[in-house]
Design a protein around this motif. Sequence first.
Motif, mmCIF file in Angstrom:
data_model
loop_
_atom_site.group_PDB
_atom_site.id
_atom_site.type_symbol
_atom_site.label_atom_id
_atom_site.label_comp_id
_atom_site.label_asym_id
_atom_site.label_seq_id
_atom_site.Cartn_x
_atom_site.Cartn_y
_atom_site.Cartn_z
ATOM 1 N N ASP A 58 -2.733 11.188 8.072
ATOM 2 C CA ASP A 58 -3.291 9.954 7.234
ATOM 3 C C ASP A 58 -4.249 10.395 5.911
ATOM 4 O OD1 ASP A 58 -3.567 8.210 10.095
ATOM 5 O OD2 ASP A 58 -1.984 8.486 8.882
ATOM 6 N N TRP A 72 0.889 -1.211 0.077
ATOM 7 C CA TRP A 72 -0.158 0.137 0.076
ATOM 8 C C TRP A 72 0.849 1.310 0.024
ATOM 9 C CZ3 TRP A 72 -5.308 -0.093 -0.741
ATOM 10 C CH2 TRP A 72 -5.917 -1.314 -0.616
ATOM 11 N N TYR A 100 -4.919 6.443 -1.161
ATOM 12 C CA TYR A 100 -4.191 5.192 -1.168
ATOM 13 C C TYR A 100 -4.308 4.145 -2.364
ATOM 14 C CZ TYR A 100 -3.801 6.503 3.945
ATOM 15 O OH TYR A 100 -3.261 6.852 5.166
ATOM 16 N N TYR A 101 -3.304 3.784 -2.627
ATOM 17 C CA TYR A 101 -2.991 3.023 -3.693
ATOM 18 C C TYR A 101 -2.442 1.525 -3.178
ATOM 19 C CZ TYR A 101 -3.081 7.212 -6.347
ATOM 20 O OH TYR A 101 -3.301 8.547 -6.794
ATOM 21 N N ALA A 114 -5.108 10.941 2.529
ATOM 22 C CA ALA A 114 -4.415 10.871 1.187
ATOM 23 C C ALA A 114 -5.239 9.861 0.357
ATOM 24 C CB ALA A 114 -2.998 10.256 1.543
ATOM 25 N N GLN A 158 -9.949 7.465 -2.022
ATOM 26 C CA GLN A 158 -9.536 8.519 -1.088
ATOM 27 C C GLN A 158 -9.798 8.429 0.238
ATOM 28 O OE1 GLN A 158 -8.309 11.739 -1.894
ATOM 29 N NE2 GLN A 158 -8.319 11.988 0.392
ATOM 30 N N ARG A 174 0.672 5.637 -0.343
ATOM 31 C CA ARG A 174 -0.359 6.728 -0.212
ATOM 32 C C ARG A 174 0.200 8.099 -0.832
ATOM 33 N NH1 ARG A 174 -0.788 7.526 6.203
ATOM 34 N NH2 ARG A 174 1.414 8.130 6.720
ATOM 35 N N ARG A 214 4.404 10.194 -3.472
ATOM 36 C CA ARG A 214 3.741 8.856 -3.296
ATOM 37 C C ARG A 214 4.770 8.333 -2.368
ATOM 38 N NH1 ARG A 214 0.676 5.407 -7.758
ATOM 39 N NH2 ARG A 214 -0.062 7.642 -8.070
ATOM 40 N N GLY A 253 -6.554 3.881 -6.988
ATOM 41 C CA GLY A 253 -6.595 4.787 -5.753
ATOM 42 C C GLY A 253 -7.941 4.868 -5.125
#
Length: 130
Positions: free
Chosen positions: A92, A38, A96-97, A94, A125, A40, A47, A123
Amino acid sequence: QVQLTESGGGSVQAGGSLRLSCAASNSGYTNTGYCWAWFRQAPGKEREGVARIATSGGSTYYVDSVKGRFTISRDNAKNTLYLQMNSLKPEDTAIYYCAATPASSSCYRPQFVRGDFGSWGQGTQVTVSS
């Protein structure tokens, strides 16, 4: 390439929890030898890697800022990666990918290397309000 689809993002207050999911699907996908992660990206920032897990052996690694609050896991039967996020903080916030690479060695580097990962989700949010 593995196709990845994230879900589970949303808006929560500080101290709350969210669980992100990342479903993997593609021919040629394998349950062995992959490194999953993961990342972000917050507005105006690069990133960054957050957590990673090796399919073989389950070795995990977390960036210092999330240690003790986030937990990465995988369900191989469902081909799904998870990120349980507890005690969330405004920082936190961001996108997230999830990401994957067949190079299992990427899970044993001393730090995250974004270029190691060839498969990325679109991604999701995460917004944490104070």
